[in-house]
Motif scaffolding. Structure first.
Motif, PDB file in Angstrom:
ATOM      1  N   ARG A  44       0.855  -1.176   0.000  1.00  0.00           N
ATOM      2  CA  ARG A  44       0.000   0.000   0.000  1.00  0.00           C
ATOM      3  C   ARG A  44       0.897   1.234   0.000  1.00  0.00           C
ATOM      4  O   ARG A  44       2.069   1.159   0.380  1.00  0.00           O
ATOM      5  CB  ARG A  44      -0.979  -0.014   1.164  1.00  0.00           C
ATOM      6  N   PRO A  45       0.358   2.361  -0.442  1.00  0.00           N
ATOM      7  CA  PRO A  45       1.171   3.580  -0.468  1.00  0.00           C
ATOM      8  C   PRO A  45       1.787   3.870   0.895  1.00  0.00           C
ATOM      9  O   PRO A  45       1.139   3.719   1.931  1.00  0.00           O
ATOM     10  CB  PRO A  45       0.162   4.660  -0.865  1.00  0.00           C
ATOM     11  N   GLY A  46       3.050   4.246   0.869  1.00  0.00           N
ATOM     12  CA  GLY A  46       3.787   4.543   2.088  1.00  0.00           C
ATOM     13  C   GLY A  46       4.656   3.389   2.552  1.00  0.00           C
ATOM     14  O   GLY A  46       5.531   3.564   3.385  1.00  0.00           O
ATOM     15  N   ALA A  47       4.435   2.194   2.025  1.00  0.00           N
ATOM     16  CA  ALA A  47       5.196   1.019   2.448  1.00  0.00           C
ATOM     17  C   ALA A  47       6.616   1.057   1.887  1.00  0.00           C
ATOM     18  O   ALA A  47       6.847   1.531   0.780  1.00  0.00           O
ATOM     19  CB  ALA A  47       4.492  -0.253   1.978  1.00  0.00           C
ATOM     20  N   PRO A 115       0.375  -2.193  11.751  1.00  0.00           N
ATOM     21  CA  PRO A 115      -0.966  -2.611  11.342  1.00  0.00           C
ATOM     22  C   PRO A 115      -1.754  -1.427  10.787  1.00  0.00           C
ATOM     23  O   PRO A 115      -1.512  -0.275  11.160  1.00  0.00           O
ATOM     24  CB  PRO A 115      -1.603  -3.129  12.630  1.00  0.00           C
ATOM     25  N   ARG A 116      -2.682  -1.709   9.897  1.00  0.00           N
ATOM     26  CA  ARG A 116      -3.480  -0.666   9.230  1.00  0.00           C
ATOM     27  C   ARG A 116      -4.170   0.261  10.227  1.00  0.00           C
ATOM     28  O   ARG A 116      -4.197   1.473  10.040  1.00  0.00           O
ATOM     29  CB  ARG A 116      -4.506  -1.340   8.316  1.00  0.00           C
ATOM     30  N   ARG A 120      -3.641   4.300  10.471  1.00  0.00           N
ATOM     31  CA  ARG A 120      -4.723   5.299  10.354  1.00  0.00           C
ATOM     32  C   ARG A 120      -4.703   6.275  11.516  1.00  0.00           C
ATOM     33  O   ARG A 120      -4.832   7.481  11.337  1.00  0.00           O
ATOM     34  CB  ARG A 120      -6.080   4.602  10.274  1.00  0.00           C
ATOM     35  N   LEU A 121      -4.548   5.731  12.726  1.00  0.00           N
ATOM     36  CA  LEU A 121      -4.519   6.572  13.922  1.00  0.00           C
ATOM     37  C   LEU A 121      -3.356   7.564  13.862  1.00  0.00           C
ATOM     38  O   LEU A 121      -3.535   8.757  14.089  1.00  0.00           O
ATOM     39  CB  LEU A 121      -4.395   5.696  15.172  1.00  0.00           C
ATOM     40  N   LEU A 122      -2.170   7.065  13.529  1.00  0.00           N
ATOM     41  CA  LEU A 122      -0.998   7.933  13.503  1.00  0.00           C
ATOM     42  C   LEU A 122      -1.019   8.904  12.331  1.00  0.00           C
ATOM     43  O   LEU A 122      -0.439   9.977  12.404  1.00  0.00           O
ATOM     44  CB  LEU A 122       0.279   7.086  13.476  1.00  0.00           C
TER      45      LEU A 122
END
Length: 147
Positions: A44-47, A115-116, A120-122
């Motif tokens: 996924r983008p950012g990996a 983890p996804r 999302r939180l960060l």
């Protein structure tokens, strides 16, 4: 660049260890770092990913996946001074993307694939106020560089 330590026995293992060579992923990874790769992992983008260099397929490289483009994945170096990435060779076909870097093993262990839900939180309010905390968990602001 990267040196793959997979055995000579044929196909890829689900997990592998790679030594990072060169400055292209600084400050996230440095020359001599050893990383754990999950081959076949969903990207996924950012990996941070391991790919076969599109112009020299015997060479493995470590780059950051920015996003999908026509023709494959757009990959960038974290080091803005190093342009041996998609800015030079364009989008990399998906079949050349081998896996996702999960964590740095050496010299200091660091998680590079949270983890996804944590991502999302960060990436939410925390990343704007505390970018150092997000980066510590392997979460970086999405890059959006057009070809």
């Amino acid at each position: 660049m990267a040196e793959d330590r997979e055995p000579d026995g044929g196909g890829l293992l689900p997990l592998g260890v790679i030594d990072v060579a060169g400055p292209s992923m600084r400050p996230s990874l440095h020359d001599g770092d050893r990383v754990l790769v999950r081959y076949g992992a969903r990207i996924r983008p950012g990996a941070v990913v391991v790919v076969r260099h599109p112009l020299r397929q015997d060479l493995l490289v470590v780059k950051r996946a920015v996003g999908r483009r026509p023709g494959g994945w757009w990959l960038l170096s974290d080091n803005p001074l190093v342009t041996s990435d998609s800015r030079e060779y364009g989008a990399v076909p998906a079949e050349l993307v081998l896996g996702r870097v999960l964590l740095r093993l050496r010299p200091r262990p660091a998680w590079l694939a949270p983890p996804r839900s944590l991502e999302r939180l960060l990436n939410g309010a925390v990343l704007g106020r505390l970018p150092g905390l997000a980066a510590r968990f392997g979460v970086h602001a999405p890059l959006d560089v057009e070809p």
